[in-house]
Design an enzyme around this catalytic site. Structure first.
Site, short mmCIF file in Angstrom:
data_model
loop_
_atom_site.label_atom_id
_atom_site.label_comp_id
_atom_site.label_asym_id
_atom_site.label_seq_id
_atom_site.Cartn_x
_atom_site.Cartn_y
_atom_site.Cartn_z
N GLU A 274 16.52 -8.71 -51.34
CA GLU A 274 15.88 -8.72 -49.54
C GLU A 274 17.40 -8.46 -48.65
OE1 GLU A 274 13.72 -8.45 -48.04
OE2 GLU A 274 12.55 -8.34 -49.67
N TRP A 277 18.64 -5.43 -48.48
CA TRP A 277 18.26 -4.68 -47.68
C TRP A 277 18.95 -4.05 -45.86
CZ3 TRP A 277 14.47 -0.23 -47.09
CH2 TRP A 277 14.55 -0.86 -45.67
N TRP A 305 3.08 10.65 -28.86
CA TRP A 305 2.67 8.91 -28.68
C TRP A 305 1.77 8.78 -26.82
CZ3 TRP A 305 4.04 6.03 -32.81
CH2 TRP A 305 5.15 6.87 -33.56
N ASN A 340 7.35 -11.95 -42.19
CA ASN A 340 7.82 -10.13 -42.71
C ASN A 340 6.14 -10.10 -42.79
OD1 ASN A 340 9.87 -8.91 -42.81
ND2 ASN A 340 8.89 -8.04 -44.44
N TRP A 358 7.03 3.47 -31.15
CA TRP A 358 7.85 2.26 -32.54
C TRP A 358 8.75 1.72 -30.45
CZ3 TRP A 358 12.48 2.44 -33.00
CH2 TRP A 358 14.01 3.70 -33.00
N TRP A 381 11.69 -0.80 -37.62
CA TRP A 381 10.83 -0.51 -37.26
C TRP A 381 10.39 0.82 -37.33
CZ3 TRP A 381 6.05 -1.63 -34.12
CH2 TRP A 381 6.19 -2.91 -33.64
#
Length: 483
Positions: A274, A277, A305, A340, A358, A381
């Site tokens: 993590e 990431w 969108w 998360n 987004w 995102w």
């Protein structure tokens, strides 16, 4: 001539394992300075929740420095140049920041200072590996996380060991330089942060406390428990990391030490990944600085969108009628954070079930999250939207009902943030619209009155999303020809 070194604090609001501060203290007295930079581009000005945390964190840092932290507000580059000229300072140090506008600012400032004969040193205190250090064999950046972390990061020299708080730290305090913390005007005018204040302790000591409470059991059990929002199985270190109240190096080695160096432990490996990431997100932002505003994947430039302010508002306020989504959005508003797993669910619902861009979700998170971080927010995102590097495919659409049933089986998380559903039985807690009327009556739930009807039909909105994806794959001229 001042023999002190100006230490410019940024996202490194701590004394321990602060390379710039350590370097400066070894050379004599230091002048600690924090500047709220008003030259920051409008889109990147910290949101309301972040400003609250920053105010509290700076207060704790000031306490650690015996109330000798200098605070200023304005164009950071101009302020530093003026201070150097006025006080004949010859040494300036800082720890590197990685947002594109910060890199540009720091590069120009360093060039100006060096040309003026000032000794300028910068250090890495925010990342385990520098973004330019972890590249593929052809010297291009990684675009997929697993090879980036496993093949890239873990093949590099180990992250540097943390250093302790400087011994005998000597501070030179110049009263006319310090405008005071309140001059930064970070605190909100309205007291909407009372719940956050009860839950969180910003500052270096709060970070250390969260780390000690998480280790060792948390790291060992992380892989098995991290996806269940009601278990509180995450480390809660993200905002502390963002503001630099603790370094990733401290967390990395504390976690390894807590499990006696057993890096093959699956829980530890999962937790350290993590941190990987986080590194990957910063690498993407460094190499592709457009990702906060533009789709990483250009094929989504023609994605249809929807513009739907009413649905967007319902999502923001946790009034979608989808319990796990509403719980997550209310958690965000009340606490400044969100689990998360739930972040992925609410993100998927916005960009797929509601077909809303987004970027509108990213902006809301930017204002509401205590740990709003440009690299992580943008990359995450884009990941859930299917538009980013190593993203989940757009056609992977989370079903919020099954996600809730799997990761909040008794509905404890939902009931905490949606108390109007507190009496709903487990079978219907994540899909109250399917409950018989007698069950709804027993639970006191009146759909459309004290709890919303679902904003969309999940099955129909999923098909609509897949149709939109198919439409976006057409060539622009084909789309134009059909209009």
């Amino acid at each position: 001539m001042s023999t002190s070194t100006l230490v410019w604090f940024r996202q490194d609001l701590r004394l321990r394992d602060n390379p710039a501060l350590t370097y400066a203290s070894e050379r004599g007295t230091v002048i600690p300075l924090y500047i709220f930079d008003t030259a920051c581009p409008e889109n990147f000005v910290p949101g309301g929740a972040s400003k609250w945390w920053l105010h509290k964190s700076l207060g704790r840092l000031n306490d650690s420095l015996d109330n000798q932290l200098h605070c200023a507000k304005g164009d950071a580059s101009k302020i530093i140049i003026e201070l150097i000229q006025q006080h004949n300072i010859k040494q300036v140090v800082w720890n590197r920041a990685y947002e594109p506008w910060q890199i540009k600012r720091d590069t120009l400032l360093k060039q100006t200072l060096v040309e003026a004969g000032i000794d300028v040193q910068s250090f890495n205190s925010h990342l385990l590996w520098e973004p330019w250090q972890v590249l593929k064999k052809d010297e291009t950046p990684y675009k997929v996380f697993t090879p980036y972390y496993r093949r890239g990061c873990l093949s590099k020299p180990s992250p540097r060991m943390p250093v302790d708080t400087p011994h005998n730290l000597q501070v030179e305090y110049i009263p006319q330089l310090d405008k005071g913390l309140d001059s930064l005007a970070l605190m909100p005018d309205i007291n909407w942060y009372s719940t956050m204040q009860e839950m969180w302790t910003p500052g270096e000591q709060g970070a250390a406390k969260h780390l000690s409470e998480f280790l060792p059991n948390g790291a060992e059990e992380y892989k098995n428990k991290r996806d269940f929002p009601d278990l509180g199985a995450t480390s809660k270190l993200s905002p502390h990391l963002h503001f630099g109240e603790i370094s990733p190096n401290q967390i990395w080695y504390a976690a390894i030490h807590a499990l006696n160096g057993n890096t093959e432990d699956v829980g530890l490996d999962c937790y350290l990944s993590e941190l990987g990431w986080r590194e990957f997100s910063h690498s993407l932002l460094f190499h592709f600085p457009h990702i906060p505003q533009k789709n990483f994947s250009p094929k989504f430039e023609h994605f249809p969108w929807r513009s739907d302010d009413k649905s967007l508002k319902a999502w923001q306020l946790g009034q979608t009628g989808i319990p796990i989504v509403d719980a997550g959005m209310r958690e965000l508003w009340q606490t400044g954070t969100m689990h998360n797993r739930v972040r992925m669910v609410v993100g998927s619902f916005l960009v797929k079930n509601l077909l809303i861009d987004w970027r509108k979700g990213e902006r809301w998170f930017w204002d509401c999250l205590l740990d709003a971080d440009l690299a992580a927010n943008s990359a995450s995102w884009q990941w859930i939207a299917g538009t980013g590097a190593d993203a989940a495919p757009y056609f992977r659409i989370f079903n919020p009902v099954t996600q809730g049933q799997r990761f909040d089986p008794q509905g404890d998380y939902v009931k905490r943030f949606c108390p109007e559903l507190a009496k709903m039985p487990d079978k219907y807690i994540h899909n109250p619209w399917d409950a018989p009327q007698n069950i709804l009556d027993y639970a006191g739930v009146k759909l459309g009155k004290n709890y919303p009807e679902p904003l969309v039909d999940l099955k129909a909105s999923r098909l609509r999303a897949l149709d939109a994806l198919a439409q976006s794959k057409q060539q622009p001229e084909e789309i134009t020809g059909k209009v």
